[in-house]
Design a protein around this motif. Structure first.
Motif, PDB file in Angstrom:
ATOM      1  N   ALA A   1       1.335  14.372 -25.381  1.00 58.29           N
ATOM      2  CA  ALA A   1       1.912  13.533 -24.618  1.00 58.29           C
ATOM      3  C   ALA A   1       1.676  13.680 -23.074  1.00 58.29           C
ATOM      4  N   TYR A   2       1.608  14.964 -22.444  1.00 52.65           N
ATOM      5  CA  TYR A   2       1.494  15.110 -21.183  1.00 52.65           C
ATOM      6  C   TYR A   2      -0.101  14.748 -20.847  1.00 52.65           C
ATOM      7  N   TRP A   3      -0.892  15.201 -21.647  1.00 51.22           N
ATOM      8  CA  TRP A   3      -2.389  15.076 -21.492  1.00 51.22           C
ATOM      9  C   TRP A   3      -2.903  13.543 -21.534  1.00 51.22           C
ATOM     10  N   TYR A   4      -2.093  12.778 -22.155  1.00 58.52           N
ATOM     11  CA  TYR A   4      -2.603  11.477 -22.425  1.00 58.52           C
ATOM     12  C   TYR A   4      -1.318  10.425 -21.503  1.00 58.52           C
ATOM     13  N   ARG A   5      -0.637  11.049 -20.705  1.00 61.64           N
ATOM     14  CA  ARG A   5       0.247  10.119 -19.894  1.00 61.64           C
ATOM     15  C   ARG A   5      -0.574   9.193 -19.177  1.00 61.64           C
ATOM     16  N   SER A   6       0.284   7.905 -18.694  1.00 57.27           N
ATOM     17  CA  SER A   6      -0.433   7.249 -17.648  1.00 57.27           C
ATOM     18  C   SER A   6      -0.449   7.672 -16.591  1.00 57.27           C
ATOM     19  N   PRO A   7      -1.822   7.271 -15.830  1.00 59.76           N
ATOM     20  CA  PRO A   7      -2.116   8.055 -14.362  1.00 59.76           C
ATOM     21  C   PRO A   7      -0.998   7.251 -13.543  1.00 59.76           C
ATOM     22  N   VAL A   8      -0.685   8.093 -12.564  1.00 59.54           N
ATOM     23  CA  VAL A   8       0.184   7.729 -11.467  1.00 59.54           C
ATOM     24  C   VAL A   8      -0.430   7.022 -10.793  1.00 59.54           C
ATOM     25  N   GLU A   9       0.271   5.970 -10.070  1.00 60.21           N
ATOM     26  CA  GLU A   9      -0.491   4.963  -9.131  1.00 60.21           C
ATOM     27  C   GLU A   9      -0.427   5.786  -7.685  1.00 60.21           C
ATOM     28  N   ASP A  10      -1.461   5.852  -7.208  1.00 67.02           N
ATOM     29  CA  ASP A  10      -1.469   6.086  -5.672  1.00 67.02           C
ATOM     30  C   ASP A  10      -1.493   5.282  -4.589  1.00 67.02           C
ATOM     31  N   THR A  11      -1.070   4.068  -5.259  1.00 72.54           N
ATOM     32  CA  THR A  11      -1.337   2.776  -4.084  1.00 72.54           C
ATOM     33  C   THR A  11      -0.047   2.931  -3.282  1.00 72.54           C
ATOM     34  N   LEU A  12       1.125   3.157  -3.722  1.00 74.08           N
ATOM     35  CA  LEU A  12       2.310   3.178  -3.081  1.00 74.08           C
ATOM     36  C   LEU A  12       2.122   4.378  -1.762  1.00 74.08           C
ATOM     37  N   ASP A  13       1.723   5.379  -2.462  1.00 73.51           N
ATOM     38  CA  ASP A  13       1.516   6.823  -1.561  1.00 73.51           C
ATOM     39  C   ASP A  13       0.413   6.396  -0.294  1.00 73.51           C
ATOM     40  N   SER A  14      -0.564   5.628  -0.688  1.00 76.22           N
ATOM     41  CA  SER A  14      -1.642   5.614   0.315  1.00 76.22           C
ATOM     42  C   SER A  14      -0.907   4.469   1.355  1.00 76.22           C
ATOM     43  N   ARG A  15      -0.146   3.474   0.999  1.00 80.12           N
ATOM     44  CA  ARG A  15       0.283   2.462   1.880  1.00 80.12           C
ATOM     45  C   ARG A  15       1.339   3.475   2.830  1.00 80.12           C
ATOM     46  N   LEU A  16       2.218   4.290   2.122  1.00 81.94           N
ATOM     47  CA  LEU A  16       2.992   4.956   2.954  1.00 81.94           C
ATOM     48  C   LEU A  16       2.207   5.631   3.891  1.00 81.94           C
ATOM     49  N   ASP A  17       1.349   6.356   3.640  1.00 84.25           N
ATOM     50  CA  ASP A  17       0.379   7.012   4.530  1.00 84.25           C
ATOM     51  C   ASP A  17      -0.044   6.227   5.569  1.00 84.25           C
TER      52      ASP A  17
ATOM     53  N   SER B   1       0.808   7.098   9.582  1.00 83.36           N
ATOM     54  CA  SER B   1      -0.076   7.395  10.515  1.00 83.36           C
ATOM     55  C   SER B   1      -0.305   6.269  11.682  1.00 83.36           C
ATOM     56  N   SER B   2       0.121   5.235  11.331  1.00 83.40           N
ATOM     57  CA  SER B   2       0.077   3.757  12.116  1.00 83.40           C
ATOM     58  C   SER B   2       1.198   4.139  13.455  1.00 83.40           C
ATOM     59  N   LEU B   3       2.442   4.405  12.749  1.00 82.92           N
ATOM     60  CA  LEU B   3       3.661   4.670  13.543  1.00 82.92           C
ATOM     61  C   LEU B   3       3.254   5.969  14.713  1.00 82.92           C
ATOM     62  N   LEU B   4       2.715   7.049  14.048  1.00 83.45           N
ATOM     63  CA  LEU B   4       2.581   8.286  14.709  1.00 83.45           C
ATOM     64  C   LEU B   4       1.485   7.893  15.980  1.00 83.45           C
ATOM     65  N   ARG B   5       0.497   6.967  15.575  1.00 80.57           N
ATOM     66  CA  ARG B   5      -0.666   6.633  16.434  1.00 80.57           C
ATOM     67  C   ARG B   5       0.214   5.557  17.821  1.00 80.57           C
ATOM     68  N   ALA B   6       1.118   5.084  17.284  1.00 84.16           N
ATOM     69  CA  ALA B   6       1.696   3.951  18.181  1.00 84.16           C
ATOM     70  C   ALA B   6       2.639   4.882  19.269  1.00 84.16           C
ATOM     71  N   GLU B   7       3.148   5.901  18.578  1.00 80.22           N
ATOM     72  CA  GLU B   7       4.164   6.624  19.605  1.00 80.22           C
ATOM     73  C   GLU B   7       3.253   7.507  20.333  1.00 80.22           C
ATOM     74  N   ARG B   8       2.058   8.105  19.806  1.00 81.94           N
ATOM     75  CA  ARG B   8       1.204   8.973  20.993  1.00 81.94           C
ATOM     76  C   ARG B   8       0.807   7.921  22.303  1.00 81.94           C
ATOM     77  N   LYS B   9       0.397   6.597  21.734  1.00 83.51           N
ATOM     78  CA  LYS B   9       0.011   5.673  22.960  1.00 83.51           C
ATOM     79  C   LYS B   9       1.077   5.507  23.805  1.00 83.51           C
ATOM     80  N   ALA B  10       2.523   5.319  23.401  1.00 82.85           N
ATOM     81  CA  ALA B  10       3.452   4.909  24.178  1.00 82.85           C
ATOM     82  C   ALA B  10       3.846   5.986  25.387  1.00 82.85           C
TER      83      ALA B  10
END
Length: 112
Positions: free
Chosen positions: A17-33, A37-46
C-alpha cells in the motif's frame, strides 16, 4: 502457525500500500514557494530609509462568518462525498464544491 503467516501478510499489504500509494501533488507546494519568494523579493526592494521612521497601518475587519455543519449542509443539498478529493482555485459547480470540501475537511483546514 497460521497467525504468524497472516501477520506477515499484513506487513506485506502495508508495504505494498505504501509502495503503490498515490503520488503527492507538489502543485500547491510550488505555488506557495513562488508566493513566498515573490514576497521576499518585494521586501528586499522596499528597503528601509534611515531618515524616516516606518509607518504602520492597523485595520479592523467587520465581516461575520456563517458557521454551519458542512457535512449536514452537503447532505441537505443532496451532494455525495467525492473521490478523489481535489483542490480547486475557484469553484464553478457542485462537483467542484464537493471535491474541495473533501480535500480540506479531513485535516480541518479552512478553505476560503
Amino acid at each position: 502457525m497460521q497467525e504468524s503467516e497472516s501477520g506477515n501478510g499484513g506487513v506485506a499489504q502495508v508495504i505494498l500500500a505504501y509502495w503503490y500509494r498515490s503520488p503527492v501533488e507538489d502543485t500547491l507546494d510550488s505555488r506557495l514557494d513562488t508566493v513566498l519568494s515573490s514576497l521576499l523579493r518585494a521586501e528586499r526592494k522596499a528597503g528601509m530609509n534611515n531618515f524616516e521612521k516606518p509607518r504602520v497601518a492597523v485595520g479592523f475587519g467587520g465581516c461575520v462568518d456563517i458557521i454551519v455543519d458542512g457535512v449536514a449542509l452537503l447532505n441537505n443539498m443532496g451532494l455525495q462525498p467525492s473521490s478523489p478529493p481535489l483542490h480547486h482555485d475557484y469553484i464553478q459547480n457542485a462537483e467542484q464544491l464537493v471535491e474541495s470540501f473533501s480535500y480540506f475537511f479531513p485535516p480541518g483546514a479552512a478553505s476560503e
